[in-house]
Design an enzyme around this catalytic site. Structure first.
Site, short mmCIF file in Angstrom:
data_model
loop_
_atom_site.label_atom_id
_atom_site.label_comp_id
_atom_site.label_asym_id
_atom_site.label_seq_id
_atom_site.Cartn_x
_atom_site.Cartn_y
_atom_site.Cartn_z
N TYR A 142 50.73 38.12 32.43
CA TYR A 142 51.10 37.87 33.83
C TYR A 142 51.57 36.44 34.07
O TYR A 142 51.66 36.02 35.23
CB TYR A 142 49.90 38.07 34.77
CG TYR A 142 49.05 39.28 34.56
CD1 TYR A 142 49.56 40.57 34.75
CD2 TYR A 142 47.71 39.15 34.21
CE1 TYR A 142 48.75 41.67 34.59
CE2 TYR A 142 46.90 40.25 34.06
CZ TYR A 142 47.43 41.51 34.24
OH TYR A 142 46.62 42.59 34.09
N GLY B 85 40.96 42.88 45.26
CA GLY B 85 42.20 42.12 45.15
C GLY B 85 42.15 40.70 45.64
O GLY B 85 43.16 40.00 45.62
N CYS C 138 49.34 35.75 15.36
CA CYS C 138 50.67 35.71 14.77
C CYS C 138 51.70 36.07 15.83
O CYS C 138 52.30 37.16 15.79
CB CYS C 138 50.71 36.73 13.65
SG CYS C 138 51.15 35.97 12.15
N GLU C 139 51.87 35.20 16.81
CA GLU C 139 52.70 35.54 17.96
C GLU C 139 52.97 34.23 18.69
O GLU C 139 52.03 33.54 19.06
CB GLU C 139 51.86 36.47 18.86
CG GLU C 139 52.54 37.09 20.00
CD GLU C 139 52.92 38.55 19.68
OE1 GLU C 139 53.91 39.00 20.23
OE2 GLU C 139 52.22 39.20 18.88
N ARG D 248 45.81 37.35 29.71
CA ARG D 248 46.39 37.23 31.05
C ARG D 248 47.57 36.26 31.11
O ARG D 248 48.50 36.44 31.86
CB ARG D 248 45.31 36.83 32.07
CG ARG D 248 44.20 37.90 32.18
CD ARG D 248 43.31 37.70 33.39
NE ARG D 248 44.02 37.93 34.62
CZ ARG D 248 44.54 36.97 35.36
NH1 ARG D 248 44.39 35.71 35.03
NH2 ARG D 248 45.19 37.28 36.46
N PRO E 8 35.63 44.21 45.49
CA PRO E 8 36.00 42.99 44.78
C PRO E 8 35.51 43.01 43.33
O PRO E 8 34.36 43.37 43.06
CB PRO E 8 35.25 41.90 45.57
CG PRO E 8 34.07 42.62 46.14
CD PRO E 8 34.49 44.03 46.39
N GLY E 9 36.39 42.65 42.42
CA GLY E 9 35.99 42.51 41.02
C GLY E 9 36.10 41.05 40.63
O GLY E 9 35.12 40.33 40.47
N ARG E 10 37.37 40.59 40.55
CA ARG E 10 37.67 39.22 40.16
C ARG E 10 36.92 38.20 41.01
O ARG E 10 36.39 37.22 40.50
CB ARG E 10 39.17 38.99 40.32
CG ARG E 10 39.66 37.67 39.79
CD ARG E 10 41.09 37.38 40.28
NE ARG E 10 41.97 38.51 40.19
CZ ARG E 10 42.74 38.81 39.14
NH1 ARG E 10 42.73 38.04 38.09
NH2 ARG E 10 43.51 39.88 39.15
C1 LIG Z 1 41.16 50.54 43.08
C2 LIG Z 1 40.82 49.16 42.73
N1 LIG Z 1 39.77 48.59 43.33
C3 LIG Z 1 39.38 47.33 43.02
C4 LIG Z 1 40.09 46.58 42.11
C5 LIG Z 1 39.58 45.20 41.83
O1 LIG Z 1 40.50 44.25 42.04
P1 LIG Z 1 40.10 42.71 41.98
O2 LIG Z 1 39.42 42.49 40.69
O3 LIG Z 1 41.41 42.04 42.07
O4 LIG Z 1 39.22 42.45 43.15
C6 LIG Z 1 41.20 47.12 41.48
C7 LIG Z 1 42.04 46.31 40.56
O5 LIG Z 1 43.06 45.78 40.97
C8 LIG Z 1 41.58 48.45 41.78
O6 LIG Z 1 42.60 49.01 41.17
N1 LIG Z 2 43.93 43.12 34.99
C1 LIG Z 2 44.60 42.43 36.04
C2 LIG Z 2 44.39 42.96 37.39
C3 LIG Z 2 44.50 44.43 37.54
C4 LIG Z 2 43.30 44.87 38.22
C5 LIG Z 2 43.02 46.30 38.16
N2 LIG Z 2 43.80 47.13 39.04
C6 LIG Z 2 44.40 40.93 35.95
O1 LIG Z 2 43.93 40.44 35.01
O2 LIG Z 2 44.73 40.20 36.83
#
Ligand SMILES: Cc1ncc(COP(=O)(O)O)c(C=O)c1O
Ligand SMILES: N[C@@H](CCCC[NH3+])C(=O)O
Length: 463
Positions: A364, A278, A391-392, A360, A321-323
């Site tokens: 969002y 997150g 088309c939006e 996104r 962490p993903g993002r």
């Molecule tokens: C359980 C869980 N872990 C990790 C993440 C990765 O989040 P982020 O990409 O914001 O770090 C998410 C997505 O929100 C999630 O649902």
């Molecule tokens: N997909 C979302 C975040 C959700 C992450 C997964 N729980 C984004 O683009 O910000």
């Protein structure tokens, strides 16, 4: 704004929404290092390069739209997270942000673990050689097939999300003669400061089991009695694109409180806690994200302090962490197709992609920046809206951005910070062909996810 560079002043700037961007940047040709990946530069001839390759050559070789992922930056971010958390903690990259087999190999090599949340992500991870014990399986509604496959593969962790799932995973593990390591995902009642759709720790949403009302304590009770399960810890994920550490600190405190209650009730000290992902990234120059070492320090200190106060041994911490790893490592390259000036309003710059490669903004209200990357320009800044070809009318990629007023068909634009949740959330709306992901490193580009073809579309449509 430098008046000498833009003598006529910004076009349409008076219609900027209040509190949005302050105005055009001083120099439209400069690239803010905070939002661009590590190896991005503007060459002396004005063309932007990544990993030593210029975008005009990349566009010719790989086409547009396309995502260009800076491998050196990706690996460096993995290492920064790994080193910040050290050997006493685990970093699980959240594959939902973007996953491919090349990414799995980089993660494996850089010593990260992997969080998957579907059978598709699991199969990608296993196929590319991520050791099963380094994989965690998530999801609020995992199918029997997904659970069975994960247990059979020997994944290191399944994160349980409901009472039904506690029973379901226990049953499957027992049938397979296994004792599956699990964590319980709890909702800690924190309102994370982020978009409503991506906050996950308040009680009124689909994920996890509430600490409130003793639900989570009851889940622990059940999990501890089931033979197929080895409960190793508690998991909390409060949401996504968060800058303020306060929410994580409250979450850590409440999770440790639950560990204390578990110790007092069952005489068991659960050895792990996972504080989820997150962490926010910079999409525009206004964003100021925390560095991994600051995050590791803040989380480590709060968990240690709370455990000491409760007389608990400090559990092994993990994060997801993903993002924050993949987000800043890629940009999307587009070619401008049409430019439409709406007198007194703004100029619509249409590119050859859109909401099918970046949902996104529509979903969002996300903010992005954009730059003219195939050349420099000294033309006056022009308030622009970068839109796609769908088309939006909500097909907007960058809602408000300043581009040089001479931007024209054939120019290349790049939108940075699109590594996370763009290709992974891409769609075929209007039968769009999802763009490729090209990994760029040390002067060469390699397709890691190929562009879809019309043949792919027709093959799925079985008549
Ligand atoms: C359980 C869980 N872990 C990790 C993440 C990765 O989040 P982020 O990409 O914001 O770090 C998410 C997505 O929100 C999630 O649902
Ligand atoms: N997909 C979302 C975040 C959700 C992450 C997964 N729980 C984004 O683009 O910000």
């Amino acid at each position: 704004m430098s008046r000498s560079a833009h003598p006529a002043g910004p076009r349409h700037a008076d219609v900027l929404p209040e509190g949005h961007y302050a105005g055009p940047p001083a120099d439209l040709n400069s690239l803010d290092a905070r939002v661009w990946s590590r190896t991005v530069r503007r060459d002396a001839d004005g063309v932007v390069t990544v990993g030593g390759l210029d975008v005009k050559t990349l566009a010719e070789e790989f086409g547009t739209p396309a995502y260009f992922l800076d491998e050196e930056d990706f690996r460096a971010r993995c290492r920064a997270w790994r080193e910040a958390f050290g050997t006493g903690a685990d970093v699980y990259y959240a594959g939902k942000a973007f996953l491919s087999r090349a990414v799995v190999r980089w993660l494996t090599e850089e010593g990260l673990n992997l969080d998957v949340c579907s059978g598709g992500e699991l199969v990608t991870a296993l196929d590319a050689g991520m050791p099963a014990e380094r994989i965690a399986l998530h999801g609020n509604n995992k199918s029997t097939e997904e659970i069975t496959r994960a247990v059979e593969a020997g994944v290191g962790r399944i994160v349980l999300d409901s009472f039904q799932e506690i029973a379901r995973v226990a049953h499957i593990a027992q049938r397979l003669g296994r004792r599956q390591q699990v964590q319980i995902r709890v909702t800690v009642g924190v309102e994370a400061h982020t978009h409503e759709f991506i906050a996950t720790a308040h009680e009124d949403q689909k994920f996890g089991i509430a600490l409130a009302g003793g639900q989570a304590a009851e889940a622990v009770r059940r999990a501890l009695t089931l033979d197929g399960l080895e409960l190793t810890g508690i998991h909390s994920h409060i949401g996504s694109q968060i800058f303020d550490m306060a929410g994580f600190e409250v979450s850590a405190r409440r999770v440790v409180q639950l560990l204390t209650e578990v110790r007092d009730e069952h005489g068991v000290e659960l050895p792990e806690i996972d504080l989820g992902g997150g962490l926010g990234i910079a999409y525009t120059s206004d964003d100021d994200p925390r560095e991994p070492h600051e995050i590791a320090k803040a989380l480590g200190e709060i968990v240690t302090k709370e455990c000491e106060a409760a007389g608990l041994s400090v559990p092994r911490i993990s994060v997801e962490p993903g993002r924050a790893i993949v987000g800043p490592t890629a940009f999307t390259l587009y070619e401008v197709g049409t430019v439409k000036e709406l007198e007194g309003l703004r100029t619509y710059v249409s590119v050859d992609g859109g909401m099918s490669d970046n949902i996104r903004t529509a979903l969002y209200d996300a903010e992005y920046t954009v730059a003219l990357v195939s050349r420099t320009s000294d033309a006056e800044p022009m308030l622009s809206r970068v839109v796609g070809k769908h088309c939006e009318s909500g097909d907007i990629i960058v809602r408000d951005a300043f581009l040089p007023s001479d931007v024209a068909p054939g120019d290349l634009l790049a939108v940075p910070a699109t590594g996370a949740y763009c290709r992974s959330m891409a769609s075929n709306y209007n039968h769009a062909l999802r763009p490729p992901v090209v990994a760029v490193a040390e002067g060469s580009g390699r397709v890691i996810v190929r562009r879809e073809t019309e043949e792919d579309l027709l093959r799925l449509d079985v008549g």
